[in-house]
Design a protein around this motif. Sequence first.
Motif, PDB file in Angstrom:
ATOM      1  N   LEU A 113      -0.069   2.241  -1.894  1.00  0.00           N
ATOM      2  CA  LEU A 113       1.127   2.236  -1.059  1.00  0.00           C
ATOM      3  C   LEU A 113       0.792   1.878   0.392  1.00  0.00           C
ATOM      4  CD1 LEU A 113       3.233   5.265  -2.332  1.00  0.00           C
ATOM      5  CD2 LEU A 113       3.629   2.832  -2.711  1.00  0.00           C
ATOM      6  N   PRO A 114       1.797   1.461   1.181  1.00  0.00           N
ATOM      7  CA  PRO A 114       1.546   1.097   2.575  1.00  0.00           C
ATOM      8  C   PRO A 114       1.299   2.316   3.458  1.00  0.00           C
ATOM      9  CG  PRO A 114       3.881   0.903   2.067  1.00  0.00           C
ATOM     10  CD  PRO A 114       3.192   1.177   0.771  1.00  0.00           C
ATOM     11  N   GLY A 168       2.939   3.509   5.869  1.00  0.00           N
ATOM     12  CA  GLY A 168       4.105   4.316   6.195  1.00  0.00           C
ATOM     13  C   GLY A 168       4.544   5.250   5.086  1.00  0.00           C
ATOM     14  N   SER A 169       3.878   5.199   3.950  1.00  0.00           N
ATOM     15  CA  SER A 169       4.272   6.027   2.815  1.00  0.00           C
ATOM     16  C   SER A 169       3.896   7.486   3.036  1.00  0.00           C
ATOM     17  CB  SER A 169       3.594   5.523   1.538  1.00  0.00           C
ATOM     18  OG  SER A 169       2.183   5.668   1.638  1.00  0.00           O
ATOM     19  N   THR A 170       4.581   8.369   2.308  1.00  0.00           N
ATOM     20  CA  THR A 170       4.249   9.792   2.347  1.00  0.00           C
ATOM     21  C   THR A 170       2.797  10.017   1.949  1.00  0.00           C
ATOM     22  OG1 THR A 170       6.529  10.421   1.832  1.00  0.00           O
ATOM     23  CG2 THR A 170       4.818  12.055   1.370  1.00  0.00           C
ATOM     24  N   ALA A 171       2.346   9.327   0.908  1.00  0.00           N
ATOM     25  CA  ALA A 171       0.977   9.510   0.423  1.00  0.00           C
ATOM     26  C   ALA A 171      -0.035   9.223   1.515  1.00  0.00           C
ATOM     27  CB  ALA A 171       0.725   8.620  -0.786  1.00  0.00           C
ATOM     28  N   HIS A 172       0.114   8.095   2.173  1.00  0.00           N
ATOM     29  CA  HIS A 172      -0.872   7.702   3.183  1.00  0.00           C
ATOM     30  C   HIS A 172      -0.772   8.558   4.440  1.00  0.00           C
ATOM     31  CE1 HIS A 172      -3.542   4.749   5.202  1.00  0.00           C
ATOM     32  NE2 HIS A 172      -2.914   5.190   6.278  1.00  0.00           N
ATOM     33  N   ALA A 173       0.456   8.684   4.957  1.00  0.00           N
ATOM     34  CA  ALA A 173       0.624   9.299   6.275  1.00  0.00           C
ATOM     35  C   ALA A 173       0.572  10.825   6.260  1.00  0.00           C
ATOM     36  CB  ALA A 173       1.946   8.834   6.888  1.00  0.00           C
ATOM     37  N   GLN A 189     -12.790   6.140   5.014  1.00  0.00           N
ATOM     38  CA  GLN A 189     -12.317   4.797   5.341  1.00  0.00           C
ATOM     39  C   GLN A 189     -11.218   4.500   4.325  1.00  0.00           C
ATOM     40  OE1 GLN A 189     -15.309   1.742   5.225  1.00  0.00           O
ATOM     41  NE2 GLN A 189     -14.047   0.236   6.279  1.00  0.00           N
ATOM     42  N   ILE A 190      -9.967   4.527   4.789  1.00  0.00           N
ATOM     43  CA  ILE A 190      -8.837   4.437   3.863  1.00  0.00           C
ATOM     44  C   ILE A 190      -8.396   2.983   3.710  1.00  0.00           C
ATOM     45  CG2 ILE A 190      -6.522   5.277   3.338  1.00  0.00           C
ATOM     46  CD1 ILE A 190      -7.048   7.629   5.212  1.00  0.00           C
ATOM     47  N   PHE A 191      -8.214   2.583   2.474  1.00  0.00           N
ATOM     48  CA  PHE A 191      -7.760   1.230   2.147  1.00  0.00           C
ATOM     49  C   PHE A 191      -6.404   1.341   1.441  1.00  0.00           C
ATOM     50  CE2 PHE A 191     -12.343   1.065   2.356  1.00  0.00           C
ATOM     51  CZ  PHE A 191     -12.599  -0.101   3.070  1.00  0.00           C
ATOM     52  N   PRO A 192      -5.287   1.201   2.171  1.00  0.00           N
ATOM     53  CA  PRO A 192      -3.969   1.258   1.534  1.00  0.00           C
ATOM     54  C   PRO A 192      -3.619  -0.071   0.878  1.00  0.00           C
ATOM     55  CG  PRO A 192      -3.729   0.903   3.885  1.00  0.00           C
ATOM     56  CD  PRO A 192      -5.207   1.033   3.623  1.00  0.00           C
ATOM     57  N   ILE A 204     -12.992   7.415  -3.679  1.00  0.00           N
ATOM     58  CA  ILE A 204     -11.852   8.277  -4.007  1.00  0.00           C
ATOM     59  C   ILE A 204     -10.642   7.384  -4.217  1.00  0.00           C
ATOM     60  CG2 ILE A 204     -10.310  10.110  -3.171  1.00  0.00           C
ATOM     61  CD1 ILE A 204     -12.620  11.192  -1.517  1.00  0.00           C
ATOM     62  N   VAL A 205      -9.823   7.697  -5.197  1.00  0.00           N
ATOM     63  CA  VAL A 205      -8.582   6.949  -5.409  1.00  0.00           C
ATOM     64  C   VAL A 205      -7.427   7.924  -5.577  1.00  0.00           C
ATOM     65  CG1 VAL A 205      -9.789   5.035  -6.538  1.00  0.00           C
ATOM     66  CG2 VAL A 205      -8.725   6.827  -7.944  1.00  0.00           C
ATOM     67  N   TRP A 206      -6.254   7.403  -5.297  1.00  0.00           N
ATOM     68  CA  TRP A 206      -5.001   8.121  -5.569  1.00  0.00           C
ATOM     69  C   TRP A 206      -4.156   7.210  -6.431  1.00  0.00           C
ATOM     70  CZ3 TRP A 206       0.080   6.815  -3.807  1.00  0.00           C
ATOM     71  CH2 TRP A 206       1.059   7.787  -4.102  1.00  0.00           C
TER      72      TRP A 206
END
Length: 346
Positions: free
Chosen positions: A37-38, A40-45, A66-69, A91-93
Amino acid sequence: MPKFRTALRTLATAGLCLAASLPAFAAPEILRVHHFLPTGSTAHAKFITPWCAKIEAESAGELKCQIFPSMQLGGSPAQLIDQARDGVADIVWTLPGYSAGRFPIVEVFELPFMISTAQATSRAVWDFVQAHDRKEFEAVHPIAFHVHGPGHFFMVKKPVASLDDIKGTKLRAPTRLTNLMLASLGASPVGMPVPQVPEALSKGVIDGAILPYEVVPAIKGHELTKYASEGDPKFAGIYTTVFVFAMNKARYASLPEKLRKVIDANSGADTSAWIGKVYDEADGPARKKLADNGNTINTLPSAELEKWKAASSSVAEQWTKDVSAKGADGARLLEAARALIADHSR
């Protein structure tokens, strides 16, 4: 001049001794975190970024993310779980349900009308996996399991107020069981990951989508649809989806014990429940965004939802048969999942 050289040698020797006496500062462990997800998503932000900040703080900077959306490391959302297994990411979501048929037991939480709140149900999923479903996730090191809040209908041309309004519509669904649920209600389900929904809506490939409120603004669903139909909040949620936050097993094992303890302290039932709470709290502001945009929102009453529950009862029956055919006790697992949700919802 000889005295000067002697002084320089003395200073150099003293400097080496001082350096040897100082503690060694190892480079931080950088964990590559990949999701679909981008930013701005709940998951990322609101979940992944705060989780990463927490483990960094608790490790005194020795763990960093180091997050890769938005699938920046390549591949598709369905491949994320294998990327964690294979070490493409640390790590993945992702959704186990994006790999249809591969994680059939944990699917029990995606049956119609199972969810209470995301917080309670997420804690239930963690407990369920520990007690009944470790084998499905043995290729990775699970950090947390969670669900989103109750899913709703987001339609382009007309609202959903009854079963008759669903019949014949092409509706996006995220997973195998939600596809079966929509089919049982008379719709023509179209399975797809959430990043594909905006294009499908804009091109008329689908008439609408079932989604939780929280993800709608991130994919501009409030602009692409006009009508939202939500279930009575006193009734069990129409559907939810299971997510896993998982780490590569070898990467976890390679960490020093003190850093593994930091990961462990930010894993498990409490972390799963916290993530669920994040999703519960994100639904309200997202719903308001639809209302502020002028979208029509209607609520399906409990009496109507009882009809939906009866119409979709075959999905639970099918799931029970499917997992029992693979050697599991489907009826017992379904009962266990429902009991855990009820217990954590008190």
